[in-house]
Design a protein around this motif. Structure first.
Motif, PDB file in Angstrom:
ATOM      1  N   GLN A   1       0.811  -1.215   0.000  1.00  0.00           N
ATOM      2  CA  GLN A   1       0.000   0.000   0.000  1.00  0.00           C
ATOM      3  C   GLN A   1       0.851   1.274   0.000  1.00  0.00           C
ATOM      4  O   GLN A   1       0.320   2.381  -0.086  1.00  0.00           O
ATOM      5  N   VAL A   2       2.167   1.104   0.118  1.00  0.00           N
ATOM      6  CA  VAL A   2       3.068   2.256   0.164  1.00  0.00           C
ATOM      7  C   VAL A   2       3.522   2.609  -1.255  1.00  0.00           C
ATOM      8  O   VAL A   2       4.034   1.764  -1.982  1.00  0.00           O
ATOM      9  N   ILE A   3       3.300   3.847  -1.658  1.00  0.00           N
ATOM     10  CA  ILE A   3       3.759   4.323  -2.970  1.00  0.00           C
ATOM     11  C   ILE A   3       4.807   5.399  -2.689  1.00  0.00           C
ATOM     12  O   ILE A   3       4.489   6.412  -2.048  1.00  0.00           O
ATOM     13  N   VAL A   4       6.024   5.195  -3.141  1.00  0.00           N
ATOM     14  CA  VAL A   4       7.074   6.191  -2.915  1.00  0.00           C
ATOM     15  C   VAL A   4       6.923   7.307  -3.949  1.00  0.00           C
ATOM     16  O   VAL A   4       6.748   7.044  -5.135  1.00  0.00           O
ATOM     17  N   VAL A   5       6.978   8.531  -3.468  1.00  0.00           N
ATOM     18  CA  VAL A   5       6.803   9.685  -4.355  1.00  0.00           C
ATOM     19  C   VAL A   5       7.912  10.711  -4.135  1.00  0.00           C
ATOM     20  O   VAL A   5       8.706  10.583  -3.196  1.00  0.00           O
ATOM     21  N   SER A   6       7.954  11.697  -5.000  1.00  0.00           N
ATOM     22  CA  SER A   6       9.002  12.711  -4.916  1.00  0.00           C
ATOM     23  C   SER A   6       8.561  13.844  -3.997  1.00  0.00           C
ATOM     24  O   SER A   6       8.372  14.976  -4.433  1.00  0.00           O
ATOM     25  N   GLY A   7       8.377  13.514  -2.718  1.00  0.00           N
ATOM     26  CA  GLY A   7       7.948  14.533  -1.768  1.00  0.00           C
ATOM     27  C   GLY A   7       6.431  14.610  -1.647  1.00  0.00           C
ATOM     28  O   GLY A   7       5.689  14.047  -2.457  1.00  0.00           O
TER      29      GLY A   7
END
Lengths: 330, 330
Positions: free
Chosen positions: A33-39
């Motif tokens: 469920q974790v989506i890594v994003v650019s801030g």
């Protein structure tokens, strides 16, 4: 590791984030469920584009985060400004003004800019409204790593049995902004939609930083860093409060905060906070006016005082200069 | 360098890119017109959101880049598929089918997937149409660093006196995709709009990589790297052509390419390229079917053959296996 990566992010980092959030913020999620994003700015932009159609109504806190407003407007949403009081977002006012909203944007741990923590009653009211309205809650937890008193406050996300909360966090405040790493925690049935959207906007986050950060967290360095910074910032906040009590009596009412990286000082009735901010800046003190973040002009003026990036001598000197600035206008 | 940066990117990198493009591609710009982005996918997404309103019509090459289609659709555009022939985009067909388009997406240096270079006549026709229609041209120059014969072909951008071209480049193919760095070169009066849009989508590109890349370019390492890789890839292409002439006669018509990182082999009439691709994969050869990228089912089938990442022995062995696969179906 040099080729195209997973749009949702580097798996070991997603796992490390899920573990950290579960322990630190009672966020209930699996690593998927974790989506890594650019801030957090990208988190806001992606969430707005995935969750809302152009023309949809969204609640925003008033006063509130302008970057969030910008992302929502950029996705074509219409905004309903919902007032914030000492308990946080006034949910009843939101229901009255804009019952058909599809999304509510809130920063419940440490409201930006005025710093209140959303009460448990308001949290439950918001969760109930979202369930009934079939709406989403966008929880922006931008600086909750720094909590100074009491036990950590659980995220709104962990309280919602209907899983209508999209949770946003960032490493910008606890590490450094130029890193451009943050994360979304999305309900399980939105994972595919967010992943697909990410792929079309900019493919995936840069891999090398993710791998480094992942090692930094699993090696225990991140936790040690947080503990050390928490102690330092708590000390700096205490110095600021003490100096304010001594120098700013009658000029600025500075309240302590359980969490976060700034305090708000409230000006006497009738004093314009933008004017006060200008006078402060002339004396070398950066104190942003709270009214810049809201739409209601008759609210009491306030100044935001950041303390983590200044040492204790600078804090004391700064407070003296601020006092001198405010004496001119109060 | 650790704090929030310029949304348009790290200045020394913007300057280095402007210098490089001016020399290598005859792109006419100042450093202020360069916007650093997280790869060409973000360039496409930003350009679509800034230049188009929902419902606007955009020309896309057919066959063409699916990621570009996705970004345009994600921004609410409607697509008009415009055929590509051996001169590149068929501008007259575009004008006939969709004269009211607001934007044309083209990859004129090395069309993706079929590899043709847009002729000078077509370039001028496209530029003329855009000026008359008040439309934008989105030029995707994704692998033009690798040019093997003749002098470098100038970018479309440098040919347009009306400055209607938004130019996209990427470091993904010449360095590595996980870096997530690319650039837009925008007309001067669009700089503010693109910068503001970037700030709202994800603030700015990560700073550390930009600084490293900037040093890499200005230190001469990038140019040396390009020269070395160009020689290597030219050699590998030659090996592939030679092996194809020897082993694939009557099975696959493989044409050399002036530029880029793949060749296209054309199948005999009536042979399904997706079936050919499957047979090739069974024998360990990755050869993507060209028909996956287009909408016209009656076109001659083709296979995309990548060669930069394989050494010469692997190329020769791969061609033999491909011949074996195609003998079964041709």
């Amino acid at each position: 590791m040099l080729g195209y990566g997973d749009p949702a992010g580097y798996r070991p980092l997603r796992e490390a984030i899920a573990v950290h959030l579960g322990a630190a913020r009672a966020v209930r999620c699996t690593w998927e469920q974790v989506i890594v994003v650019s801030g957090s700015q990208q988190a806001l932009d992606l969430a707005a584009r995935v969750l809302l159609d152009p023309g949809d109504l969204a609640w925003v806190e008033d006063p509130g985060n302008m970057g969030a407003r910008g992302a929502l407007i950029g996705a074509g949403a219409r905004l309903a400004a919902v007032p914030v009081d000492r308990e946080g977002l006034n949910v009843a006012a939101g229901v009255e003004r804009a019952p058909g909203a599809r999304l509510a944007y809130v920063a419940p741990s440490h409201q930006y800019p005025i710093g209140v923590t959303m009460s448990f009653a308001r949290r439950m009211a918001l969760i109930r409204w979202a369930a009934e309205a079939g709406a989403w809650i966008l929880e922006d937890d931008y600086d909750s790593e720094y909590r100074y008193t009491g036990r950590p406050l659980e995220a709104l996300q962990g309280l919602d049995p209907e899983e209508r909360v999209v949770y946003i966090g960032t490493f910008s405040k606890v590490l450094f902004p130029a890193l451009r790493l943050g994360y979304l925690v999305v309900p399980p049935d939105l994972v595919d939609a967010f992943t697909a959207a990410r792929e079309l906007t900019d493919r995936h986050p840069p891999t090398v930083e993710q791998a480094i950060l992942s090692d930094f967290i699993t090696g225990g360095h991140f936790a040690r860093h947080l503990r050390r910074m928490r102690l330092l910032y708590a000390k700096r906040q205490a110095t600021l409060i003490e100096a304010a009590d001594r120098e700013l009596f009658g000029l600025l009412d500075v309240r302590p905060a359980d969490a976060g990286m700034h305090l708000v000082g409230w000006l006497p009735e009738g004093v314009d906070d933008r004017e006060a901010s200008r006078h402060a800046l002339e004396r070398g003190v950066e104190a942003t006016a709270v009214s810049l973040y809201g739409t209601a002009p008759d609210k009491r003026g306030g100044l935001m005082l950041g303390y983590p990036a200044v040492d204790e001598d600078e804090i004391r000197a700064g407070v003296r200069r601020l006092a001198s600035a405010l004496e001119h206008i109060c």
